[in-house]
Design a protein around this motif. Structure first.
Motif, mmCIF file in Angstrom:
data_model
loop_
_atom_site.group_PDB
_atom_site.id
_atom_site.type_symbol
_atom_site.label_atom_id
_atom_site.label_comp_id
_atom_site.label_asym_id
_atom_site.label_seq_id
_atom_site.Cartn_x
_atom_site.Cartn_y
_atom_site.Cartn_z
ATOM 1 N N ALA A 44 26.318 94.950 82.861
ATOM 2 C CA ALA A 44 27.622 95.114 82.209
ATOM 3 C C ALA A 44 27.509 96.100 81.055
ATOM 4 O O ALA A 44 26.591 96.026 80.255
ATOM 5 N N ALA A 45 28.444 97.023 80.969
ATOM 6 C CA ALA A 45 28.401 98.066 79.945
ATOM 7 C C ALA A 45 29.216 97.669 78.722
ATOM 8 O O ALA A 45 30.229 96.999 78.824
ATOM 9 N N PHE A 46 28.740 98.078 77.564
ATOM 10 C CA PHE A 46 29.453 97.908 76.309
ATOM 11 C C PHE A 46 29.979 99.280 75.934
ATOM 12 O O PHE A 46 29.368 100.288 76.238
ATOM 13 N N GLN A 47 31.084 99.335 75.247
ATOM 14 C CA GLN A 47 31.600 100.612 74.791
ATOM 15 C C GLN A 47 31.900 100.509 73.307
ATOM 16 O O GLN A 47 32.728 99.703 72.891
ATOM 17 N N ASP A 48 31.225 101.307 72.503
ATOM 18 C CA ASP A 48 31.428 101.342 71.059
ATOM 19 C C ASP A 48 31.193 99.992 70.403
ATOM 20 O O ASP A 48 31.921 99.599 69.493
ATOM 21 N N VAL A 49 30.218 99.223 70.862
ATOM 22 C CA VAL A 49 29.904 97.931 70.265
ATOM 23 C C VAL A 49 28.630 98.072 69.450
ATOM 24 O O VAL A 49 27.599 98.526 69.957
ATOM 25 N N VAL A 50 28.723 97.700 68.179
ATOM 26 C CA VAL A 50 27.557 97.698 67.305
ATOM 27 C C VAL A 50 27.165 96.248 67.066
ATOM 28 O O VAL A 50 27.987 95.427 66.672
ATOM 29 N N CYS A 51 25.907 95.930 67.344
ATOM 30 C CA CYS A 51 25.383 94.589 67.118
ATOM 31 C C CYS A 51 24.464 94.618 65.907
ATOM 32 O O CYS A 51 23.828 95.634 65.628
ATOM 33 N N THR A 52 24.387 93.479 65.212
ATOM 34 C CA THR A 52 23.517 93.353 64.046
ATOM 35 C C THR A 52 22.533 92.220 64.291
ATOM 36 O O THR A 52 22.936 91.119 64.693
ATOM 37 N N VAL A 53 21.248 92.466 64.033
ATOM 38 C CA VAL A 53 20.212 91.449 64.183
ATOM 39 C C VAL A 53 20.432 90.394 63.103
ATOM 40 O O VAL A 53 20.675 90.720 61.940
ATOM 41 N N ASN A 54 20.356 89.112 63.489
ATOM 42 C CA ASN A 54 20.671 88.020 62.564
ATOM 43 C C ASN A 54 19.473 87.213 62.090
ATOM 44 O O ASN A 54 19.628 86.149 61.491
ATOM 45 N N ASP A 55 18.251 87.684 62.319
ATOM 46 C CA ASP A 55 17.049 86.967 61.891
ATOM 47 C C ASP A 55 15.937 87.972 61.632
ATOM 48 O O ASP A 55 16.054 89.141 61.995
ATOM 49 N N ASN A 56 14.860 87.520 61.013
ATOM 50 C CA ASN A 56 13.714 88.389 60.743
ATOM 51 C C ASN A 56 12.640 88.215 61.812
ATOM 52 O O ASN A 56 12.494 87.138 62.398
ATOM 53 N N GLY A 57 11.893 89.272 62.078
ATOM 54 C CA GLY A 57 10.800 89.222 63.037
ATOM 55 C C GLY A 57 11.255 89.078 64.483
ATOM 56 O O GLY A 57 10.551 88.482 65.303
ATOM 57 N N VAL A 58 12.398 89.643 64.812
ATOM 58 C CA VAL A 58 12.948 89.539 66.170
ATOM 59 C C VAL A 58 12.289 90.592 67.060
ATOM 60 O O VAL A 58 12.282 91.777 66.735
ATOM 61 N N ASN A 59 11.740 90.132 68.180
ATOM 62 C CA ASN A 59 11.112 91.042 69.137
ATOM 63 C C ASN A 59 12.156 91.839 69.897
ATOM 64 O O ASN A 59 13.185 91.294 70.284
ATOM 65 N N TYR A 60 11.864 93.125 70.123
ATOM 66 C CA TYR A 60 12.650 93.878 71.098
ATOM 67 C C TYR A 60 11.709 94.251 72.217
ATOM 68 O O TYR A 60 10.524 94.479 72.020
ATOM 69 N N ARG A 61 12.237 94.241 73.431
ATOM 70 C CA ARG A 61 11.413 94.332 74.635
ATOM 71 C C ARG A 61 11.806 95.490 75.526
ATOM 72 O O ARG A 61 12.855 96.097 75.369
ATOM 73 N N GLY A 62 10.947 95.731 76.496
ATOM 74 C CA GLY A 62 11.168 96.809 77.447
ATOM 75 C C GLY A 62 12.075 96.431 78.598
ATOM 76 O O GLY A 62 12.406 97.272 79.428
ATOM 77 N N GLY A 63 12.510 95.186 78.684
ATOM 78 C CA GLY A 63 13.385 94.730 79.754
ATOM 79 C C GLY A 63 14.038 93.421 79.380
ATOM 80 O O GLY A 63 13.720 92.825 78.344
#
Length: 110
Positions: A44-63
């Motif tokens: 599903a595609a998002f259009q012009d949506v900005v998200c904000t991380v809500n915690d510290n030390g959050v992993n981002y992944r390759g999938g």
């Protein structure tokens, strides 16, 4: 310098994607309708949506899952331009950082 509005750039990008889908469908010997069906199956595609991380030390992944490698970590307040989603995972581009990363929706305010 030439300035192009965001709306014009988005419309041009959509036209290029539509043309590319038609070209791929023709090369594969299928109809443009088949290409549209394949595009609907994509995340599903998002259009012009900005998200904000809500915690510290959050992993981002390759999938979109914990079975994908951790590429790094971000902290509360980091912004991300959301580009798509799959299940509970959101894919996007980190502001000032990597692109095409996945973060679990529980750690984002979108």
């Amino acid at each position: 310098m030439i300035r192009i509005s965001r709306a014009t750039a988005l419309a041009a990008g959509a036209a290029v994607l539509a043309l590319a889908g038609s070209t791929v469908a023709a090369a594969a010997g299928s109809s443009p309708g088949s290409a549209a069906a394949a595009q609907q199956a994509a995340p599903a595609a998002f259009q012009d949506v900005v998200c904000t991380v809500n915690d510290n030390g959050v992993n981002y992944r390759g999938g979109p899952g914990t079975n994908y490698p951790v590429l790094g970590q971000v902290n509360r307040g980091q912004k991300m331009n959301a580009k798509g989603s799959e299940g509970s995972w959101v894919m996007g581009d980190l502001w000032g950082g990597r692109t095409g990363v996945w973060i679990h929706r529980a750690y984002l305010n979108c």
